[in-house]
Design an enzyme around this catalytic site. Structure first.
Site, PDB file in Angstrom:
ATOM      1  N   GLU A 154      16.714 -56.468  13.581  1.00  0.00           N
ATOM      2  CA  GLU A 154      17.305 -55.130  14.198  1.00  0.00           C
ATOM      3  C   GLU A 154      17.913 -55.359  15.750  1.00  0.00           C
ATOM      4  O   GLU A 154      17.238 -54.448  16.384  1.00  0.00           O
ATOM      5  CB  GLU A 154      16.533 -53.906  13.822  1.00  0.00           C
TER       6      GLU A 154
ATOM      7  N   GLU B 141      16.631 -54.298   4.095  1.00  0.00           N
ATOM      8  CA  GLU B 141      15.450 -53.353   4.035  1.00  0.00           C
ATOM      9  C   GLU B 141      15.841 -51.803   3.699  1.00  0.00           C
ATOM     10  O   GLU B 141      16.871 -51.402   4.218  1.00  0.00           O
ATOM     11  CB  GLU B 141      14.763 -53.372   5.372  1.00  0.00           C
TER      12      GLU B 141
HETATM   13  C1  GLA Z   1      13.050 -51.522  10.349  1.00  0.00           C
HETATM   14  C2  GLA Z   1      12.322 -52.734  10.805  1.00  0.00           C
HETATM   15  C3  GLA Z   1      10.954 -52.728  10.007  1.00  0.00           C
HETATM   16  C4  GLA Z   1      10.290 -51.516   9.951  1.00  0.00           C
HETATM   17  C5  GLA Z   1      11.186 -50.255   9.183  1.00  0.00           C
HETATM   18  C6  GLA Z   1      10.591 -49.215   9.191  1.00  0.00           C
HETATM   19  O1  GLA Z   1      13.712 -51.699   9.277  1.00  0.00           O
HETATM   20  O2  GLA Z   1      13.280 -53.777  10.697  1.00  0.00           O
HETATM   21  O3  GLA Z   1      10.286 -53.822  10.540  1.00  0.00           O
HETATM   22  O4  GLA Z   1       9.873 -50.845  11.033  1.00  0.00           O
HETATM   23  O5  GLA Z   1      12.407 -50.318  10.049  1.00  0.00           O
HETATM   24  O6  GLA Z   1      11.350 -48.179   8.420  1.00  0.00           O
END
Ligand code: GLA
Length: 654
Positions: A143, A296
């Protein structure tokens, strides 16, 4: 193969748990695990000393269990030793506070020491695992989005600005630095936006966000190239995160990824989740050019400020398939096993604290079976006749201070337009006005909507004009077409970029006071915004009926070439906007995916495969274009079919 799995963090667990993990993954039909996202301090406990033994054993175990791996580079979270050795590589806030370790994403992408350390760990991982048989893809970083205002950032920003503007005077002109005595006489005087006495220069802030996007992309590309050199056959991606704070222009980044991967966490309660899921899936498909991967999402409880929402029974399955129906090549979650501690210990997982004897794990088993069956199907392309414009720089420009109303909400406006089509059962794509291929992309659609497309280049405006002249239907709202890409207002009456195509001219903005609205002569209310519109060729469909604007145009329609352009001056509520967009869609000849769907029943079509989701509480009667076969069970499906509450159907027609 459909990717089904998620973030797997074995480094948080003793090794005896790993065998159970693989056993449970097999039971659930997991096909892929994302490994190593935050494991830098385990992989390199001291500078230059690497410990790969544990990762070898994890990858081998997964491979033996038939589970593929998305192997991450751990560069989103440098270890504490790195911070202490290189305090200058820690990010600095706009207030000048240098952050310390103790959380994650604590690094400055412009800091040479950080970049060197990131290259080093990436090179080591590439050398060791690029040909591991379990490796399905590389997952670079996590991210991207970390912001920094330090001196290293300042130097990189200046270099970027020199490339963008060439001459310092061009920058002075683009940023209107004559305002408030901000004229720069040397590049060295330019800083990242830092805490100032009053409002910052919006063009400065906008260029900084563009710079940060490119700078972070540089960090990604550097790692990607190292990984690619080690084995050109392994696809490389990074997971996109969306949010107003993220200075990443995903539409620009997408071309640098082998596969666009997106993290998406619909956080609204109830039915809002389904609307948000559809929006995220459609936007991701746009970035990915048709195909992408849900990297995710939350299997159950989602972190939202103040409250976490649990998913209803069946919702994990429906939401996951909704992404799949919208072009995702899989359904992956954060995370596989819920941790015992750490900042996100209450974030949901496929294997929760309760263990596998739990509703979420049981639902995951069913979902795994469904995905396996769908994986045997040929899944064609999505097709839409409507596209909405998405433009990260317009979002950024509309976040600043000094705007005419505190109610301006770029993402909200785009979401609202998408929601209208969603409820009308009309498939929607996204287009990106910043991309060079805009004119060509527009040709695929009958109707384009530009919510709050504040910044518009001459090229994008020309492409949109050509779209309408050629027979397209364009919908423009207030705050679209106002400024050039530098953020300078297009003069002569709003919206400068689209006056001719709309046949109107806006001569005065009259933002509404909080919690007030303005009457319209069709019985609807204008919300948040009003303005004085003059027609110049357009016909008036709806007029303002209150305030000093009584009788002035509020919604207009203009024939332009072989097409038509609509202008929506006030903000509208969902029902009014939907009615209007339905009217435009009807005129444009846009058809819903399936006509006459009951409320809360959604249909998504990928060629001759139709997904139907019933998010409602009552059975949903659906008329298909013809009989078909259940793509999961293989059973025949009649033309008229009932989908149970909370259920879904995937039908192969014919
Ligand atoms: C993001 C991050 C994860 C986690 C999630 C929580 O997607 O990549 O590591 O922190 O958020 O929702």
């Amino acid at each position: 193969m459909i990717f089904f799995g998620g973030d797997y963090n074995p480094e948080q667990w003793p090794e005896e748990v790993w065998d159970e993990d693989v056993t449970l993954m097999r039971r659930a039909g997991v096909t892929i695990a994302t490994v190593g996202v935050f494991s830098w301090s385990n992989l390199e406990p001291e500078p230059g000393r690497f410990e790969f033994g544990w990762l070898d054993r994890v990858l081998d175990r997964l491979h033996d269990g038939g589970v593929k791996v998305a192997l991450a580079t751990p560069t989103a979270s440098p270890p504490p030793w790195f911070t202490l050795a290189h305090p200058e590589a820690m990010p600095v806030t706009a207030d000048g506070v240098r952050l310390s370790h103790g959380s994650r994403d604590t690094y400055c992408v412009s800091a040479p020491a950080y970049r060197a350390a990131a290259r080093s760990i990436t090179t080591e991982l590439a050398a060791r695992y690029a040909h591991h048989p379990a490796l399905a893809m590389w997952h670079v970083h996590n991210e991207y989005g970390t912001d920094c205002r330090c001196d290293a950032t300042a130097a990189a920003f200046r270099t970027w600005l020199q490339k963008r503007h060439g001459e310092l005077d061009t920058l002075n002109e683009a940023w209107t630095t004559a305002f408030w005595s901000q004229r720069y006489s040397d590049w060295a005087q330019i800083l990242p936006p830092r805490a100032t006495q009053y409002l910052p220069n919006p063009a400065h802030v906008l260029d900084f966000r563009r710079f940060l996007s490119d700078e972070l992309l540089g960090g990604y590309v550097e790692q990607r190239d190292l990984l690619r050199a080690a084995n050109p056959d392994v696809p490389i991606t990074t997971n996109f995160v969306q949010g107003g704070w993220v200075s990443v222009d995903h539409a620009r980044w997408a071309g640098e990824l082998d596969l666009v991967a997106v993290d998406h966490y619909p956080a609204e309660a109830g039915y809002g989740t389904e609307e948000e899921t559809a929006f995220g899936g459609d936007l991701a498909r746009g970035w990915g050019g048709g195909s992408w991967l849900l990297m995710e999402t939350a299997p159950n409880l989602v972190y939202t400020p103040g409250r976490m929402h649990a998913k209803e029974p069946g919702q994990l399955t429906r939401n996951s398939l909704s992404y799949l129906a919208r072009g995702s090549r899989g359904a992956m979650y954060f995370q596989w096993r819920q941790p015992r501690g750490g900042a996100e210990m209450f974030h949901s997982a496929i294997v929760p604290h309760a263990g596998p004897d739990s509703p979420v794990f049981r639902e995951a088993i069913g979902l795994g079976r469904t995905l396996k069956a769908l994986g045997r199907q040929e899944i064609g392309a999505n097709e839409a006749q409507v596209a909405i414009a998405w433009d990260a720089p317009s979002w950024w420009a509309l976040q600043g201070g000094g705007l005419p109303s505190a109610d301006i909400d770029y993402a909200g406006a785009v979401r609202q337009a998408h929601r209208a089509f969603y409820h009308s059962g009309i498939a929607t794509d996204f287009v990106f006005p910043g991309r060079d291929d805009l004119a060509e992309r527009l040709r695929a659609y009958k109707m384009i909507v530009l919510p709050h497309l504040y910044l518009v280049s001459d090229e994008a405006a020309a492409a949109l004009r050509e779209f309408v002249a050629g027979g397209g239907h364009l919908v423009v709202d207030h705050l679209s077409g106002i400024a050039d890409p530098a953020g300078r207002i297009r003069l002569g009456g709003y919206p400068g970029a689209f006056r001719d195509v709309l046949g109107i001219r806006v001569v005065e903005w009259r933002p509404l006071a909080p919690a007030t609205s303005i009457a319209l002569d069709n019985g609807d209310r204008g919300l948040r915004w009003s303005e004085r519109v003059e027609t110049a060729g357009a016909e008036t469909l709806v007029r303002y009926a209150g305030d000093v604007l009584a009788g002035a145009p509020a919604i207009t329609h203009h024939r332009f070439g072989a097409g038509a352009a609509w202008y929506i001056s006030p903000g509208l509520d969902d029902a009014a906007l939907r009615r209007l967009l339905d009217q435009v869609a009807a005129e444009a000849g846009v058809m819903p995916v399936l006509p006459g769907l009951p409320p809360k029943v959604e249909a998504v079509r990928r060629d001759d495969l139709i997904f139907v989701f019933n998010h409602g509480e009552t059975p949903g009667q659906v008329q298909l274009p013809g009989p078909g076969q259940d793509a999961v069970t293989g059973r025949p499906v009649p033309t008229s079919v009932t989908v149970p509450p909370g259920g879904f159907l995937a039908v192969r027609l014919g």
